[in-house]
Design a protein around this motif. Structure first.
Motif, PDB file in Angstrom:
ATOM      1  N   ARG A  79       7.131   3.275   0.324  1.00  0.00           N
ATOM      2  CA  ARG A  79       6.179   3.655   1.373  1.00  0.00           C
ATOM      3  C   ARG A  79       4.788   3.121   1.104  1.00  0.00           C
ATOM      4  O   ARG A  79       4.098   2.608   2.002  1.00  0.00           O
ATOM      5  N   PHE A  80       4.372   3.210  -0.162  1.00  0.00           N
ATOM      6  CA  PHE A  80       3.056   2.694  -0.543  1.00  0.00           C
ATOM      7  C   PHE A  80       2.984   1.190  -0.302  1.00  0.00           C
ATOM      8  O   PHE A  80       2.008   0.666   0.239  1.00  0.00           O
ATOM      9  N   MET A  81       4.029   0.476  -0.694  1.00  0.00           N
ATOM     10  CA  MET A  81       4.042  -0.975  -0.518  1.00  0.00           C
ATOM     11  C   MET A  81       4.083  -1.354   0.959  1.00  0.00           C
ATOM     12  O   MET A  81       3.372  -2.273   1.400  1.00  0.00           O
ATOM     13  N   LEU A  82       4.891  -0.691   1.728  1.00  0.00           N
ATOM     14  CA  LEU A  82       5.018  -1.024   3.152  1.00  0.00           C
ATOM     15  C   LEU A  82       3.728  -0.757   3.913  1.00  0.00           C
ATOM     16  O   LEU A  82       3.378  -1.490   4.847  1.00  0.00           O
ATOM     17  N   ASP A  83       3.020   0.282   3.514  1.00  0.00           N
ATOM     18  CA  ASP A  83       1.751   0.604   4.187  1.00  0.00           C
ATOM     19  C   ASP A  83       0.691  -0.462   3.934  1.00  0.00           C
ATOM     20  O   ASP A  83      -0.138  -0.738   4.805  1.00  0.00           O
ATOM     21  N   LEU A  84       0.712  -1.073   2.748  1.00  0.00           N
ATOM     22  CA  LEU A  84      -0.370  -1.975   2.356  1.00  0.00           C
ATOM     23  C   LEU A  84       0.004  -3.446   2.390  1.00  0.00           C
ATOM     24  O   LEU A  84      -0.881  -4.312   2.397  1.00  0.00           O
ATOM     25  N   TYR A  85       1.300  -3.764   2.402  1.00  0.00           N
ATOM     26  CA  TYR A  85       1.700  -5.169   2.268  1.00  0.00           C
ATOM     27  C   TYR A  85       2.874  -5.449   3.198  1.00  0.00           C
ATOM     28  O   TYR A  85       4.019  -5.096   2.907  1.00  0.00           O
ATOM     29  N   GLU A  86       2.603  -6.089   4.312  1.00  0.00           N
ATOM     30  CA  GLU A  86       3.617  -6.309   5.340  1.00  0.00           C
ATOM     31  C   GLU A  86       4.758  -7.193   4.872  1.00  0.00           C
ATOM     32  O   GLU A  86       5.885  -7.089   5.363  1.00  0.00           O
ATOM     33  N   GLU A  87       4.482  -8.096   3.930  1.00  0.00           N
ATOM     34  CA  GLU A  87       5.512  -9.029   3.466  1.00  0.00           C
ATOM     35  C   GLU A  87       6.438  -8.405   2.422  1.00  0.00           C
ATOM     36  O   GLU A  87       7.364  -9.069   1.956  1.00  0.00           O
TER      37      GLU A  87
END
Length: 779
Positions: A79-87
């Motif tokens: 969730r943290f990664m998806l929120d901040l990094y679209e790729e």
């Protein structure tokens, strides 16, 4: 000691056994003490102290550890990664310290240090520790994204050259857990549904919907075996329209229900692992053995690495199909001013150093007859004079002849015509003296260049008269001596001046043409916009090409001598110092190697500026040394070029590779033509840094020793050291000697076993040069 933070979790653990599991999010593992063996679905990793490993999203792994090991794990949520990094869904991170490409060592060191700081900050729990944790995690992620990211793509498994099909399959693989229909895909890729269905079946041998179900089933199998999620939850998470559809397709493929398959195939999950609570972990971290190892992680790092946003690029070289080229080496002319400057010990030592490192042939001088080198004759009643007007000249010429150096003499029109009769009489006497003392064969190596600048009030016919008189006087005494003339040439107008047209339009005898090319001359330094500075790119090679075309137009095919040249430098001493331009010098020298017979440099800043009457900052020529023996960028750039040996087997704008009897050599350059005033803005310059991945195929297999030299603003540039050691109370010899001795390109040494394709990384700052000596080892 699990903190159960929403975005990321930090744990200090003792791991003996970890049963197979599916990793959620990103997990970074650092072994602090002992050993840990990690097995993924692709390979084993035997991690020892200081080793780092990244486990990717949806990757299956298990682990076995040594007794009493200490392992730091950082788990970052999806969730943290998806929120901040679209790729994020399309990426994976290939980062492990066991199998790191050359050039990535400093980045692994940086990750180690950040993990150590992360752990210490977590257990200290100071007032701002949560902000510190966010900062450390963000820096780790930036390094992974900018330096270790790989494309996660199904196209790697599709045996087809059809790029559109690869894009369609990539989209299906990336979005398998969403509602995807044939109509959606056909609309997205501008195809009709009927055509896409036939096209897909024809290319893949399987229908669109069946292929999509196959992808979803592959992903759901991981959840089924390595998680405790319910069957309905697995179906929903992997894109099946409902549980019934998932169960039906699963039974069709595996001949049993997902529930029964899980019961028969899921291994018993028994973990032997201790996760320390907060108090125990704090005590362990403060223990001498762990504290010592954390201290080493914090101090034993490469601070030259900066986690700035950079250009990412790849260089792929295939040496199996090459055309070998000879390395051309123009003569080097080193200007010193008047011949009497050779009486100075410092000038002589600099010349010998340049000859040793840069291959020097000619010493450039001015005002040979009209200067202060010759001693004024005195009246004497001696039958044989015991003094000679050529005493100083002989000292200088003896030095040059001893070291196999010749003269490149510039003769100005004004120098001759101030007293024409006396000039030619004195010239005649001096040449005869040199013939008697040194022999004609030595003078045959000399060059005389007649010079008059582009702006002149002297008519062309008068210039021609004086040149021919000089030519005839010298050729009469030494027929093989080289005599040429300087030709002013306009880059924009692509022609010479009217007063110099006689050099090309008539049948004037010339052994060579001298010219100059200076990027600074087309720049208005009062304008800070980028547009004018883009004109400097390729200017020197472009001017040389235009000059050659102009000469061919008049049927002239003469050797060219680039007597004066420069790259962008700025027009104040401040910008001249901060603007690093090593790669610009080297690039121009490489481009001109096949075009000119000789290239000119100035020996040092003092002699260069002394040659100008009205200017303190000389911008029309490159200097090898500063006021002291500190080497300027031109010295090291040309030294790298001279190090190249063998034959050229690959060449581009920013690289040259050779093969020789010891192995191979490779030069990389990060070339940037920008406004020198930007050189004081570090944030801007970091955007121009380049992280390049080099892959070379076709190298002879075997063991190699790699010697890597780096020349950039932090390794070899004088100004950085000068600035760091600056003092309002001045510098003495000790400080200056230290700056001179330590301002050198760095040297790194690596051992590599190469079998087939070899790849490595180079992180290059603006206008940096990286030189690789790839030496074959015989064992």
């Amino acid at each position: 000691m699990d903190d159960h933070m929403t975005d990321f979790t930090i744990n200090l653990q003792q791991i003996k056994v970890l049963a197979p599991r599916l990793n959620q999010g990103i997990q970074v593992i650092l072994v602090i003490h002992g050993e840990l063996t990690v097995e993924t679905n692709s390979r084993f990793y035997l991690l020892k102290e200081r080793d780092v490993l990244v486990i990717n999203r949806n990757q299956i792994y298990q682990a076995n550890g040594s007794k009493e090991n200490r392992v730091l794990t950082l788990k970052i949520s999806d969730r943290f990664m998806l929120d901040l990094y679209e790729e994020y869904p399309y990426s994976r991170f290939e980062c492990n310290s066991l199998d790191i490409d050359m050039g990535r060592e400093s980045m692994i060191n940086r990750i180690r240090k950040l993990l150590a700081e992360l752990m210490i900050s977590y257990y200290r729990r100071e007032e701002s520790y949560r902000i510190e944790l966010q900062a450390y995690v963000s820096q780790i992620l930036l390094i992974l994204i900018r330096r270790f990211k790989q494309k996660g793509s199904t196209s790697e498994r599709v045996d087809t050259a059809d790029q559109r099909l690869i894009q369609i399959i990539d989209y299906m693989e990336t979005n398998y857990n969403q509602a995807i229909t044939l109509d959606d895909i056909s609309h997205r890729f501008y195809l009709s549904s009927g055509y896409l269905s036939r096209y897909f079946k024809n290319k893949m041998g399987i229908g669109f919907n069946r292929f999509l179900m196959k992808i979803r089933l592959e992903h759901s199998m991981k959840d089924l075996l390595y998680t405790s999620d319910s069957i309905s939850h697995i179906a929903m998470n992997n894109g099946f329209p409902n549980t019934k559809s998932f169960v039906s397709y699963f039974k069709e493929v595996y001949k049993q229900t997902p529930k029964i398959y899980r019961e028969e195939n899921q291994e018993e999950r028994i973990d032997t692992m201790k996760t320390y609570d907060f108090d125990d972990a704090t005590h362990i971290i403060k223990s001498p053995e762990v504290l010592e190892k954390l201290g080493m992680l914090l101090t034993d790092t490469d601070e030259s690495y900066t986690n700035s946003e950079t250009q990412l690029s790849e260089l792929n070289l295939d040496l199996q199909h090459i055309t070998k080229q000879k390395i051309n080496r123009p003569m080097h002319n080193l200007a010193i001013g008047e011949l009497r400057e050779l009486l100075k010990e410092g000038v002589r030592s600099q010349i010998l150093m340049a000859k040793k490192d840069l291959r020097l042939e000619n010493i450039g001088i001015r005002r040979l007859m009209g200067g202060s080198t010759f001693i004024t004759p005195v009246e004497t009643d001696e039958i044989l004079a015991t003094t000679s007007p050529y005493y100083n000249a002989d000292f200088a010429l003896n030095f040059l002849r001893k070291h196999d150096l010749s003269l490149f003499i510039r003769v100005d029109y004004k120098e001759i015509t101030s007293d024409e009769v006396a000039y030619f009489q004195e010239l005649n006497n001096f040449i005869k003296h040199c013939m008697n003392v040194y022999g004609t064969s030595y003078l045959e190596k000399w060059h005389f260049m007649f010079y008059e600048p582009s702006i002149t009030a002297v008519s062309g016919s008068e210039l021609k008269r004086i040149y021919l008189k000089l030519y005839e006087a010298l050729k009469l005494l030494v027929p093989a001596i080289r005599i040429g003339a300087f030709l002013p040439f306009s880059f924009e107008k692509e022609k010479t001046t009217n007063n110099h047209a006689w050099l090309v339009e008539g049948n004037v005898p010339l052994d060579f043409i001298g010219y100059e090319a200076n990027q600074n001359e087309i720049i208005d330094f009062t304008a800070l916009g980028d547009d004018r500075f883009l004109l400097a790119e390729g200017y020197i090679k472009g001017k040389t090409d235009k000059l050659k075309r102009y000469l061919r137009k008049y049927g002239k095919s003469l050797p060219l001598s680039l007597v004066s040249w420069n790259t962008l430098s700025g027009n104040t001493r401040h910008t001249n110092g901060t603007f690093f331009r090593g790669a610009l010098v080297l690039q121009n020298a490489i481009e001109l190697a096949n075009e000119v017979e000789s290239m000119g440099f100035w020996i040092n800043t003092e002699q260069h500026e002394k040659s100008g009457r009205n200017r303190q900052i000389r911008m029309e020529g490159l200097e090898l040394y500063h006021y002291f023996n500190g080497k300027r960028p031109a010295y090291f750039a040309m030294q790298f070029l001279e190090r190249l040996s063998g034959t050229i087997i690959a060449q581009g704008q920013e690289y040259v590779m050779t093969e020789n009897d010891r192995g191979y050599q490779l030069i990389l350059m990060n070339i940037n033509n920008v406004n020198p005033y930007y050189s004081v803005e570090e944030t801007f310059l970091k955007k121009l840094n380049k992280d390049i991945r080099v892959t070379i195929a076709g190298l002879n297999p075997g063991n190699y020793q790699i010697r890597k030299r780096v020349f950039d603003k932090d390794h070899g540039a004088l100004y950085t050291k000068w600035w760091d050691l600056n003092s309002e109370y001045g510098m003495d010899a000790e400080v200056i000697d230290y700056i001179t001795e330590t301002s050198q390109p760095s040297l790194e040494l690596f051992d590599e076993q190469i079998d087939g394709e070899w790849s490595f990384y180079s992180y290059m700052t603006i206008n940096a040069i990286h030189f690789f000596d790839i030496r074959r080892a015989h064992v």
